[in-house]
Motif scaffolding. Structure first.
Motif, PDB file in Angstrom:
ATOM      1  N   ARG A  83     -35.841   2.617   2.518  1.00  0.00           N
ATOM      2  CA  ARG A  83     -36.274   2.481   1.277  1.00  0.00           C
ATOM      3  C   ARG A  83     -36.859   4.104   0.788  1.00  0.00           C
ATOM      4  NH1 ARG A  83     -37.891  -2.132  -0.897  1.00  0.00           N
ATOM      5  NH2 ARG A  83     -39.303  -1.645   2.007  1.00  0.00           N
ATOM      6  N   THR A 131     -39.630  16.600   5.098  1.00  0.00           N
ATOM      7  CA  THR A 131     -40.494  16.783   3.741  1.00  0.00           C
ATOM      8  C   THR A 131     -42.030  16.225   4.062  1.00  0.00           C
ATOM      9  OG1 THR A 131     -40.814  14.268   3.872  1.00  0.00           O
ATOM     10  CG2 THR A 131     -39.029  14.734   2.831  1.00  0.00           C
ATOM     11  N   PHE A 168     -44.582   3.031  -2.791  1.00  0.00           N
ATOM     12  CA  PHE A 168     -43.757   1.614  -3.541  1.00  0.00           C
ATOM     13  C   PHE A 168     -44.707   0.879  -3.415  1.00  0.00           C
ATOM     14  CE2 PHE A 168     -40.697   3.706  -0.325  1.00  0.00           C
ATOM     15  CZ  PHE A 168     -40.176   3.762  -1.271  1.00  0.00           C
TER      16      PHE A 168
HETATM   17  C1  LIG Z   1     -48.906   9.479  10.192  1.00  0.00           C
HETATM   18  C2  LIG Z   1     -48.243  10.586   9.036  1.00  0.00           C
HETATM   19  C3  LIG Z   1     -49.150  11.924   8.991  1.00  0.00           C
HETATM   20  C4  LIG Z   1     -49.286  12.209   7.757  1.00  0.00           C
HETATM   21  N1  LIG Z   1     -49.271  13.785   8.205  1.00  0.00           N
HETATM   22  C5  LIG Z   1     -48.619  15.079   6.996  1.00  0.00           C
HETATM   23  C6  LIG Z   1     -48.829  16.402   7.322  1.00  0.00           C
HETATM   24  O1  LIG Z   1     -49.251  16.622   8.541  1.00  0.00           O
HETATM   25  N2  LIG Z   1     -48.789  17.408   6.621  1.00  0.00           N
HETATM   26  C7  LIG Z   1     -48.017  16.898   5.211  1.00  0.00           C
HETATM   27  O2  LIG Z   1     -47.693  17.141   4.314  1.00  0.00           O
HETATM   28  N3  LIG Z   1     -47.908  14.764   5.198  1.00  0.00           N
HETATM   29  C8  LIG Z   1     -48.135  14.464   6.185  1.00  0.00           C
HETATM   30  N4  LIG Z   1     -47.883  13.144   5.894  1.00  0.00           N
HETATM   31  C9  LIG Z   1     -47.401  11.989   4.971  1.00  0.00           C
HETATM   32  C10 LIG Z   1     -46.044  12.324   4.929  1.00  0.00           C
HETATM   33  O3  LIG Z   1     -45.066  14.224   5.120  1.00  0.00           O
HETATM   34  C11 LIG Z   1     -45.477  12.045   3.945  1.00  0.00           C
HETATM   35  O4  LIG Z   1     -46.034  10.843   3.128  1.00  0.00           O
HETATM   36  C12 LIG Z   1     -43.460  11.942   4.446  1.00  0.00           C
HETATM   37  O5  LIG Z   1     -43.024  13.152   3.565  1.00  0.00           O
HETATM   38  C13 LIG Z   1     -43.011  11.160   2.423  1.00  0.00           C
HETATM   39  O6  LIG Z   1     -41.463  10.989   2.632  1.00  0.00           O
HETATM   40  P1  LIG Z   1     -41.357   9.385   2.714  1.00  0.00           P
HETATM   41  O7  LIG Z   1     -39.517   9.610   3.157  1.00  0.00           O
HETATM   42  O8  LIG Z   1     -42.187   8.435   3.689  1.00  0.00           O
HETATM   43  O9  LIG Z   1     -41.337   9.551   1.326  1.00  0.00           O
HETATM   44  P2  LIG Z   1     -41.836   7.804   0.961  1.00  0.00           P
HETATM   45  O10 LIG Z   1     -43.084   7.060   1.374  1.00  0.00           O
HETATM   46  O11 LIG Z   1     -40.329   7.049   1.443  1.00  0.00           O
HETATM   47  O12 LIG Z   1     -41.836   8.069  -0.621  1.00  0.00           O
HETATM   48  C14 LIG Z   1     -42.204   8.641  -1.622  1.00  0.00           C
HETATM   49  C15 LIG Z   1     -41.796   8.192  -2.866  1.00  0.00           C
HETATM   50  O13 LIG Z   1     -40.502   8.247  -2.790  1.00  0.00           O
HETATM   51  C16 LIG Z   1     -39.757   7.878  -3.915  1.00  0.00           C
HETATM   52  N5  LIG Z   1     -38.732   7.378  -3.570  1.00  0.00           N
HETATM   53  C17 LIG Z   1     -37.728   7.224  -2.496  1.00  0.00           C
HETATM   54  N6  LIG Z   1     -36.561   6.559  -2.286  1.00  0.00           N
HETATM   55  C18 LIG Z   1     -36.536   7.499  -3.786  1.00  0.00           C
HETATM   56  C19 LIG Z   1     -35.076   8.118  -4.778  1.00  0.00           C
HETATM   57  N7  LIG Z   1     -33.820   7.448  -3.740  1.00  0.00           N
HETATM   58  N8  LIG Z   1     -35.318   8.681  -5.555  1.00  0.00           N
HETATM   59  C20 LIG Z   1     -36.503   9.076  -6.203  1.00  0.00           C
HETATM   60  N9  LIG Z   1     -37.797   8.766  -5.434  1.00  0.00           N
HETATM   61  C21 LIG Z   1     -37.546   7.467  -4.371  1.00  0.00           C
HETATM   62  C22 LIG Z   1     -40.783   5.719  -3.926  1.00  0.00           C
HETATM   63  O14 LIG Z   1     -41.595   6.412  -5.424  1.00  0.00           O
HETATM   64  C23 LIG Z   1     -42.456   6.825  -3.079  1.00  0.00           C
HETATM   65  O15 LIG Z   1     -43.083   5.769  -3.240  1.00  0.00           O
HETATM   66  C24 LIG Z   1     -48.572  11.780   6.953  1.00  0.00           C
HETATM   67  C25 LIG Z   1     -48.238  10.711   6.831  1.00  0.00           C
HETATM   68  C26 LIG Z   1     -48.227  10.090   7.673  1.00  0.00           C
HETATM   69  C27 LIG Z   1     -48.118   8.711   7.942  1.00  0.00           C
END
Ligand SMILES: Cc1cc2nc3c(=O)[nH]c(=O)nc-3n(C[C@H](O)[C@H](O)[C@H](O)COP(=O)(O)OP(=O)(O)OC[C@H]3O[C@@H](n4cnc5c(N)ncnc54)[C@H](O)[C@@H]3O)c2cc1C
Length: 243
Positions: free
Chosen positions: A13, A144, A194
């Motif tokens: 999701r 992302t 979430f």
């Molecule tokens: C180990 C780790 C290292 C990281 N390092 C970095 C880094 O170096 N640089 C950096 O910039 N970031 C970093 N991050 C952050 C990471 O890049 C972001 O958390 C990630 O890109 C978000 O994408 P996701 O798919 O996981 O989003 P999710 O967390 O799955 O979704 C984000 C939000 O999107 C919404 N959503 C989901 N689906 C839909 C939909 N269909 N329509 C509308 N809204 C929706 C939900 O509300 C959710 O809360 C790191 C994260 C982790 C866990």
């Protein structure tokens, strides 16, 4: 057109999953055939190790390159690696969909490169770069981030431009012969999560980002590839020639 999406996110999701679904919807509408390699769901093992090789050339010492060459030559590649290669063979375009984790691709995708791009089979000393195995196929990283767009600059808080952060990933794709499109970054995806209620404006922004992704994909044929040097650009020592 045949499209392969190598999807690297552990949560179905997630927003990354929504980007993947948008790509499937957009391409299927245009008549393309889409296949997904879902690395977490399929439990792809990213760790290169002796246990993957059933028919070893050297059972005393594990030399990854020797075992890769041998398993390719003897048609005994690990089943999951063969499956990924078959998927790559079928596609014209491969999209790597992943979140930026620690300024690069998640480890599962780095391990996918280690295991799937088989030495002695998919690359040799002569079959690389602009003479690479996957010549004629395109590849693009769809990424992302939590950090906002404007921080992806040379000395910005995100650690550099997105092309610089993904240089080794893109260089590896170029090494394998792919025509590499510039990475496409969807920034500032990290909201409350979430577990918490997202502000409406944030969610609306994400919907807009999904639409922009669909539009990008509709026009992907007009995206100019990145430029990488090729064999004619290097001297006999592999150093770029001075013109
Ligand atoms: C180990 C780790 C290292 C990281 N390092 C970095 C880094 O170096 N640089 C950096 O910039 N970031 C970093 N991050 C952050 C990471 O890049 C972001 O958390 C990630 O890109 C978000 O994408 P996701 O798919 O996981 O989003 P999710 O967390 O799955 O979704 C984000 C939000 O999107 C919404 N959503 C989901 N689906 C839909 C939909 N269909 N329509 C509308 N809204 C929706 C939900 O509300 C959710 O809360 C790191 C994260 C982790 C866990």
């Amino acid at each position: 057109m045949n499209v392969l999406i190598v999807f690297c996110h552990p949560e179905p999701r997630s927003f990354n999953s929504a980007l993947k679904d948008k790509a499937i919807e957009t391409f299927e509408k245009s008549g393309a055939v889409v296949e997904v390699s879902d690395l977490y769901a399929e439990q792809f093992d990213p760790v290169e190790k002796a246990e993957h090789y059933t028919s070893r050339v050297n059972i005393e010492v594990f030399e990854p390159l020797s075992e890769q060459r041998h398993s390719y030559k003897t048609d005994s590649l690990p089943i999951d690696v063969q499956r990924e290669i078959d998927r790559l063979e079928r596609c014209d375009l491969v999209i790597f969909q992943f979140p930026l984790w620690w300024h690069q691709q998640p480890a599962i995708l780095k391990g996918w490169l280690d295991r799937v791009f088989i030495a002695g089979g998919l690359y040799t000393s002569k079959k690389r770069y602009d003479k690479g195995y996957f010549l004629g196929k395109r590849a693009v990283c769809s990424v992302t981030s939590g950090a906002p767009n404007n921080t992806f600059t040379e000395n910005g808080r995100a650690g550099g431009e997105i092309q610089a952060l993904l240089h080794s990933m893109n260089y590896s794709l170029n090494y394998m012969g792919f025509t590499v499109l510039p990475p496409r970054l969807v920034a500032e995806v990290q909201g409350a999560g979430f577990t918490y209620k997202e502000p409406e404006a944030f969610v609306a922004g994400l919907h807009e980002k999904l639409e922009h992704w669909g539009q990008y994909l509709q026009n992907i044929d007009s995206v100019a590839p990145m430029r990488f040097p090729g064999w004619n650009d290097w001297d006999e020592y592999g150093v770029e020639k001075k013109i």
